[in-house]
Design a protein around this motif. Sequence first.
Motif, PDB file in Angstrom:
ATOM      1  N   ALA A 220       0.853  -1.188   0.000  1.00 14.52           N
ATOM      2  CA  ALA A 220       0.000   0.000   0.000  1.00 14.52           C
ATOM      3  C   ALA A 220       0.888   1.236   0.000  1.00 14.52           C
ATOM      4  N   LEU A 221       0.380   2.290  -0.628  1.00 13.67           N
ATOM      5  CA  LEU A 221       1.083   3.562  -0.674  1.00 13.67           C
ATOM      6  C   LEU A 221       0.149   4.676  -0.237  1.00 13.67           C
ATOM      7  N   GLY A 222       0.702   5.679   0.416  1.00 13.11           N
ATOM      8  CA  GLY A 222      -0.013   6.913   0.687  1.00 13.11           C
ATOM      9  C   GLY A 222       0.639   8.037  -0.082  1.00 13.11           C
ATOM     10  N   GLY A 223      -0.162   9.026  -0.510  1.00  9.30           N
ATOM     11  CA  GLY A 223       0.370  10.162  -1.248  1.00  9.30           C
ATOM     12  C   GLY A 223      -0.022  11.473  -0.602  1.00  9.30           C
ATOM     13  N   ILE A 224       0.638  12.539  -1.006  1.00  8.43           N
ATOM     14  CA  ILE A 224       0.415  13.818  -0.335  1.00  8.43           C
ATOM     15  C   ILE A 224      -0.842  14.521  -0.830  1.00  8.43           C
ATOM     16  N   GLU A 225      -1.528  13.939  -1.848  1.00  5.90           N
ATOM     17  CA  GLU A 225      -2.713  14.620  -2.382  1.00  5.90           C
ATOM     18  C   GLU A 225      -4.004  13.926  -1.979  1.00  5.90           C
ATOM     19  N   GLY A 226      -4.013  13.265  -0.800  1.00  6.14           N
ATOM     20  CA  GLY A 226      -5.243  12.681  -0.289  1.00  6.14           C
ATOM     21  C   GLY A 226      -5.695  11.453  -1.042  1.00  6.14           C
ATOM     22  N   ARG A 227      -4.752  10.616  -1.398  1.00 10.68           N
ATOM     23  CA  ARG A 227      -5.074   9.408  -2.136  1.00 10.68           C
ATOM     24  C   ARG A 227      -4.176   8.272  -1.646  1.00 10.68           C
ATOM     25  N   ALA A 228      -4.717   7.061  -1.601  1.00 12.20           N
ATOM     26  CA  ALA A 228      -3.947   5.878  -1.240  1.00 12.20           C
ATOM     27  C   ALA A 228      -4.216   4.788  -2.257  1.00 12.20           C
ATOM     28  N   VAL A 229      -3.304   3.833  -2.334  1.00 17.02           N
ATOM     29  CA  VAL A 229      -3.464   2.723  -3.262  1.00 17.02           C
ATOM     30  C   VAL A 229      -3.029   1.441  -2.570  1.00 17.02           C
ATOM     31  N   ALA A 230      -3.757   0.357  -2.824  1.00 16.60           N
ATOM     32  CA  ALA A 230      -3.422  -0.966  -2.296  1.00 16.60           C
ATOM     33  C   ALA A 230      -3.460  -1.956  -3.450  1.00 16.60           C
ATOM     34  N   GLN A 231      -2.493  -2.876  -3.454  1.00 18.34           N
ATOM     35  CA  GLN A 231      -2.396  -3.787  -4.587  1.00 18.34           C
ATOM     36  C   GLN A 231      -1.666  -5.059  -4.169  1.00 18.34           C
ATOM     37  N   ALA A 232      -1.972  -6.170  -4.847  1.00 15.50           N
ATOM     38  CA  ALA A 232      -1.258  -7.419  -4.623  1.00 15.50           C
ATOM     39  C   ALA A 232       0.147  -7.299  -5.208  1.00 15.50           C
ATOM     40  N   ALA A 233       1.125  -7.847  -4.495  1.00 17.21           N
ATOM     41  CA  ALA A 233       2.500  -7.785  -4.981  1.00 17.21           C
ATOM     42  C   ALA A 233       2.674  -8.591  -6.262  1.00 17.21           C
ATOM     43  N   ASP A 234       1.945  -9.695  -6.361  1.00 26.48           N
ATOM     44  CA  ASP A 234       1.980 -10.547  -7.551  1.00 26.48           C
ATOM     45  C   ASP A 234       0.675 -10.356  -8.310  1.00 26.48           C
ATOM     46  N   GLU A 235       0.771  -9.859  -9.534  1.00 28.14           N
ATOM     47  CA  GLU A 235      -0.450  -9.596 -10.296  1.00 28.14           C
ATOM     48  C   GLU A 235      -1.259 -10.859 -10.584  1.00 28.14           C
ATOM     49  N   LYS A 236      -0.677 -12.032 -10.351  1.00 30.83           N
ATOM     50  CA  LYS A 236      -1.409 -13.287 -10.535  1.00 30.83           C
ATOM     51  C   LYS A 236      -2.375 -13.559  -9.387  1.00 30.83           C
ATOM     52  N   ASP A 237      -2.240 -12.798  -8.316  1.00 37.43           N
ATOM     53  CA  ASP A 237      -3.135 -12.944  -7.167  1.00 37.43           C
ATOM     54  C   ASP A 237      -4.490 -12.347  -7.515  1.00 37.43           C
ATOM     55  N   LYS A 238      -5.441 -13.196  -7.806  1.00 32.11           N
ATOM     56  CA  LYS A 238      -6.760 -12.747  -8.246  1.00 32.11           C
ATOM     57  C   LYS A 238      -7.682 -12.399  -7.079  1.00 32.11           C
ATOM     58  N   ASN A 239      -7.224 -12.613  -5.834  1.00 26.30           N
ATOM     59  CA  ASN A 239      -8.054 -12.297  -4.676  1.00 26.30           C
ATOM     60  C   ASN A 239      -8.189 -10.783  -4.479  1.00 26.30           C
ATOM     61  N   MET A 240      -7.294 -10.044  -5.123  1.00 30.22           N
ATOM     62  CA  MET A 240      -7.313  -8.605  -4.903  1.00 30.22           C
ATOM     63  C   MET A 240      -6.856  -7.872  -6.151  1.00 30.22           C
ATOM     64  N   SER A 241      -7.696  -7.015  -6.654  1.00 28.39           N
ATOM     65  CA  SER A 241      -7.306  -6.147  -7.762  1.00 28.39           C
ATOM     66  C   SER A 241      -6.826  -4.822  -7.179  1.00 28.39           C
ATOM     67  N   SER A 242      -6.177  -4.035  -8.004  1.00 29.97           N
ATOM     68  CA  SER A 242      -5.648  -2.765  -7.529  1.00 29.97           C
ATOM     69  C   SER A 242      -6.771  -1.850  -7.053  1.00 29.97           C
ATOM     70  N   LEU A 243      -6.560  -1.249  -5.890  1.00 31.60           N
ATOM     71  CA  LEU A 243      -7.544  -0.339  -5.312  1.00 31.60           C
ATOM     72  C   LEU A 243      -6.882   1.012  -5.088  1.00 31.60           C
ATOM     73  N   THR A 244      -7.362   2.025  -5.791  1.00 32.82           N
ATOM     74  CA  THR A 244      -6.921   3.398  -5.568  1.00 32.82           C
ATOM     75  C   THR A 244      -8.119   4.187  -5.066  1.00 32.82           C
ATOM     76  N   PHE A 245      -7.951   4.849  -3.935  1.00 29.37           N
ATOM     77  CA  PHE A 245      -9.116   5.509  -3.357  1.00 29.37           C
ATOM     78  C   PHE A 245      -8.741   6.862  -2.750  1.00 29.37           C
ATOM     79  N   LYS A 246      -9.712   7.756  -2.793  1.00 29.60           N
ATOM     80  CA  LYS A 246      -9.546   9.071  -2.200  1.00 29.60           C
ATOM     81  C   LYS A 246      -9.823   8.985  -0.704  1.00 29.60           C
ATOM     82  N   CYS A 247      -9.010   9.677   0.066  1.00 28.92           N
ATOM     83  CA  CYS A 247      -9.198   9.689   1.519  1.00 28.92           C
ATOM     84  C   CYS A 247      -8.603  10.978   2.073  1.00 28.92           C
ATOM     85  N   HIS A 248      -8.935  11.287   3.316  1.00 26.98           N
ATOM     86  CA  HIS A 248      -8.433  12.482   3.990  1.00 26.98           C
ATOM     87  C   HIS A 248      -8.708  13.734   3.161  1.00 26.98           C
ATOM     88  N   ARG A 249      -9.988  13.862   2.819  1.00 26.52           N
ATOM     89  CA  ARG A 249     -10.510  15.017   2.103  1.00 26.52           C
ATOM     90  C   ARG A 249     -11.794  15.441   2.791  1.00 26.52           C
TER      91      ARG A 249
END
Length: 353
Positions: A220-249
């Motif tokens: 997971a990453l946090g950014g200075i513009e009120g956005r975070a992203v979470a993702q599986a380290a291995d793109e073959k992991d189908k249990n989780m797709s990339s999630l980018t979401f707005k927060c702290h706004r």
Amino acid sequence: MAYHKGTSLASVAKGQQDREVDFPKGPDDTISALRWSPVANHLAAASWDGRLYVYDVTDSTSSTTIKGVAAITVGAPVLDCDFSKDGTIAIGAAADKKIHLMDLNSSQTMTLEAHTSPVRSVRFVTVPSANAPIIASGSWDRTVRYWDMRQPQPIASLEFPERVYAMDAAGRLLAAGTADNNLHLIDLHADPGRIWKSVKAPLSSKISSVSLSADGSRWALGGIEGRAVAQAADEKDKNMSSLTFKCHREASTTKGGQTDVYAVNAVCYSPAHRDVLATAGSDATYSIWDVVARQRLRSFPKVGGPVTAMAFSRDGMALAYAVGYDWSKGHQHNKADAETKIVVRCFGEALKK
């Protein structure tokens, strides 16, 4: 003080409601990082006041029962911290370009002359090919270096195209976020001296924080513009797709119809559940998310000032966070009476079963 394993916070919290407890007064300046011991209810805090603090949080019923057990005086801002895998050694990354260590059983300290620029991040890492505990350090000199504490020089070094702004390690992975908005993943079991994969961060501004789930399967990453992203380290992991979401706004109180955007100062996965991620921001709030269900699990009221750092306890039953000035509004907004404190929220029940 002998460093010992403590009872789990889950056993303490069972049958209780959520509660928050302030730590006794300690750091005199902004707290840049918090880390729990992997084997005991001890918390390390890195501060801009030039010290690394260690607290015993086994009894968190009140501020007086939380005890400070050690402190390393560095004399330069301490930017990150960690514990050894057995919990006996605390380390701090400092702006003086060094790594500072303390044996918590003997109180002996040592220093590694680590980098040519401030050391931004430190982690104890698991490298099967090594026959000793290994420290990884990330610096603004554009390198990650590996250290055997028995040697004064790094045993290996990995160069990056830009400065290391944030770093974490878990499972077999080390993740380093750099100033060019790339996340670099290193497989410590296969080849710690080579970048396994680089990912362009889906953020419009710089990376502020990085977290790996306990098994290393998600980042997971946090950014200075009120956005975070979470993702599986291995793109073959189908249990989780990339999630980018707005927060702290929040809706602007001065600009009609507009939104005020705040930095995400910290992201951290719960060691107890890889779906659970916490974020903390300059808007004086923190939230807990389910990154698979793609929803907010818990939100909390404002805490009086920017949340500059946070960390889950090893059993996921407590979340420590720090309040202080984060410089997001520049020097002119830094007030001499701004409150700096550490708070622990103990959960009455698991965040996710």
